[in-house]
Design an enzyme around this catalytic site. Structure first.
Site, PDB file in Angstrom:
ATOM      1  N   ARG A  65      37.478  -8.244  -6.638  1.00 41.84           N
ATOM      2  CA  ARG A  65      37.331  -6.818  -6.295  1.00 41.84           C
ATOM      3  C   ARG A  65      38.466  -5.990  -6.891  1.00 41.84           C
ATOM      4  NH1 ARG A  65      39.028  -4.892  -1.770  1.00 41.84           N
ATOM      5  NH2 ARG A  65      38.615  -6.782  -0.569  1.00 41.84           N
ATOM      6  N   TYR A 118      20.568  15.372 -10.005  1.00 43.84           N
ATOM      7  CA  TYR A 118      19.789  14.184  -9.648  1.00 43.84           C
ATOM      8  C   TYR A 118      19.553  14.193  -8.137  1.00 43.84           C
ATOM      9  CZ  TYR A 118      18.748   9.195  -9.125  1.00 43.84           C
ATOM     10  OH  TYR A 118      18.175   8.003  -8.820  1.00 43.84           O
ATOM     11  N   ASP A 183      27.751  14.916 -15.106  1.00 40.56           N
ATOM     12  CA  ASP A 183      26.833  13.782 -15.105  1.00 40.56           C
ATOM     13  C   ASP A 183      26.043  13.878 -16.404  1.00 40.56           C
ATOM     14  OD1 ASP A 183      24.736  11.992 -14.855  1.00 40.56           O
ATOM     15  OD2 ASP A 183      24.531  12.280 -12.695  1.00 40.56           O
TER      16      ASP A 183
HETATM   17  C1  LIG Z   1      19.740   7.511 -12.054  1.00 44.16           C
HETATM   18  C2  LIG Z   1      20.695   8.630 -12.004  1.00 44.16           C
HETATM   19  C3  LIG Z   1      21.786   8.601 -11.133  1.00 44.16           C
HETATM   20  C4  LIG Z   1      22.026   7.479 -10.154  1.00 44.16           C
HETATM   21  O1  LIG Z   1      22.287   6.284 -10.778  1.00 44.16           O
HETATM   22  P1  LIG Z   1      21.992   4.832 -10.124  1.00 44.16           P
HETATM   23  O2  LIG Z   1      22.476   3.889 -11.153  1.00 44.16           O
HETATM   24  O3  LIG Z   1      20.515   4.770  -9.856  1.00 44.16           O
HETATM   25  O4  LIG Z   1      22.766   4.784  -8.856  1.00 44.16           O
HETATM   26  C5  LIG Z   1      22.677   9.662 -11.187  1.00 44.16           C
HETATM   27  N1  LIG Z   1      22.483  10.706 -12.016  1.00 44.16           N
HETATM   28  C6  LIG Z   1      21.424  10.775 -12.846  1.00 44.16           C
HETATM   29  C7  LIG Z   1      21.273  11.955 -13.735  1.00 44.16           C
HETATM   30  C8  LIG Z   1      20.487   9.748 -12.857  1.00 44.16           C
HETATM   31  O5  LIG Z   1      19.432   9.832 -13.683  1.00 44.16           O
END
Ligand SMILES: *Cc1c(COP(=O)(O)O)cnc(C)c1O
Length: 403
Positions: A65, A118, A183
């Site tokens: 970890r 998201y 993101d």
């Molecule tokens: C899929 C996604 C997430 C979340 O990711 P996971 O790996 O499913 O936890 C966050 N932001 C965007 C834009 C996504 O498409």
């Protein structure tokens, strides 16, 4: 003579593999140890202290970890591609976003967020699960939402699922001293590198393009600020959202083909978007650059990406398309080698409130297509067949397709 900086495709092949030759191996080694034998107790205690407080490495790895060399190699590779000094990998995209949000608690605890995000990110911010105070703002009005205790501005571009773009440099300028997290899941580093536009943190659900084959759940946050990197590792050690080395191996193994996968799927998506635009059964198409925000797309992205959103009228028509989807897999997620199609209003954005859905353009007839590596004409055949099934009586909005 120092060699010229390597091209992205070259770095994608070699990133994070610098120590392999000294190890005498060619393929990436997988270290599955959960614990590590130590030689000297005081040195082990020092290493544990350093790693638990956010050090990237220490003399002794101690415990999985705290540190894992397979994960660290994958992180070095992603950092290279993102143009960052550090990448911190997590067990999922949501674990990565959660860690960044938790790290803001030490910095003030107020977050400014721009919709659409998201669905689960939106839910995480509105549910109060993390005890953060959140102010929602439109991208051009981020400056007005800032407070003395604002610790982070969160944006997503291209946004899921409408593919709206947010001007990263403009938000960074408004945010001033406040760090901006982007993101960038919909635009992997071959297309977009948020740090180059002033963002402090770039986050990806690596479950999507970076893993790229539909078999890895992972998340990565990249930054060039040492303090952020240490805080993110600190949160990871303390909350345990680590990435399994097997998943890190699979992600790292996929990175050499990232440019080829993305560029090929992008070329196919461009063909399909054009054909959808002239299809009578489709009322709206969303494809960055082609249908909206051309200048911004050219400024901050190397291409439109591989995802198309389009509206087939209503939820019933969307359901019929998904029933007849042929080789397109009806499934959430994106960025895989195969083509996926889904219905945001009921699936990825099902948890988003009706009002937020409406203002974010998540209409009942909207479908999101993540284009894969299949042949463009084969995919168009499947799309046309599905659309014919969805619109038994054509409601002509546009002239007949000429293809
Ligand atoms: C899929 C996604 C997430 C979340 O990711 P996971 O790996 O499913 O936890 C966050 N932001 C965007 C834009 C996504 O498409």
């Amino acid at each position: 003579m120092t060699p010229p900086p390597a091209a992205f495709t070259t770095r994608a092949v070699h990133a994070g593999r610098q120590d392999l030759r000294s190890l005498g191996v060619h393929a990436l080694p997988i270290d599955l140890s959960t614990t590590y034998p130590f030689d000297d107790l005081p040195a082990a205690a020092d290493s544990l202290y350093d790693l638990a407080h956010g050090a990237a490495s220490a003399d002794e790895p101690i415990y999985a970890r705290l540190h894992n060399p397979t994960v660290a190699r994958c992180e070095a590779a992603v950092a290279d591609l993102e143009g960052a000094s550090d990448t911190i990998a997590f067990g999922s995209g949501m674990a990565a976003i959660t860690a960044a949000l938790l790290a803001t608690q030490q910095r003030g605890g107020h977050v400014v967020a721009v919709r659409p995000l998201y669905g689960t990110t939106d839910h995480l911010l509105t549910s109060g699960l993390l005890g953060l105070e959140v102010t929602w703002a439109d991208a051009p009005r981020v400056a007005e939402a800032l407070r003395d205790d604002t610790a982070l501005v969160l944006i997503e571009t291209p946004a899921n699922p409408t593919l709206d773009l947010v001007d990263m440099a403009a938000v960074v300028e408004q945010a001033g001293d406040v760090p901006v997290m982007v993101d960038s899941t919909f635009a992997p580093p071959v297309i977009q590198r948020p740090l180059a536009h002033g963002a402090t943190l770039s986050v990806h659900s690596a479950t999507k393009f970076l893993g790229g084959h539909g078999d890895v759940v992972a998340g990565v946050v990249s930054t060039s600020e040492d303090e952020w990197a240490a805080q993110l590792r600190h949160v990871r050690v303390a909350t345990g959202g680590v990435l399994h080395p097997m998943a890190a191996y699979l992600m790292h193994r996929s990175l050499p083909t990232l440019p080829q996968r993305v560029n090929r799927a992008q070329a196919t998506a461009t063909i399909l978007a054009d054909r959808l635009l002239s299809h009578a059964g489709v009322s709206t198409v969303r494809f960055p650059g082609r249908t909206h925000q051309g200048n911004l797309c050219a400024r901050q992205m190397d291409g439109p990406g591989t995802i198309i959103a389009f509206d087939v009228g209503d939820a019933e028509a969307a359901r019929r398309v998904l029933r007849q989807s042929g080789r397109m897999t009806p499934a959430v997620s994106l960025g895989s080698v195969d083509t996926l199609i889904q219905h945001p209003a009921s699936l990825t954005h099902g948890v988003v409130g009706e009002e937020a859905k409406a203002t974010s353009g998540i209409t009942p007839g909207l479908l999101r297509l993540s284009v894969g590596l299949e042949d463009a004409d084969d995919l168009w055949h499947d799309l046309e067949t599905a659309l014919a099934a969805a619109t038994p009586v054509a409601t002509a909005h546009a002239p007949e397709s000429t293809w």
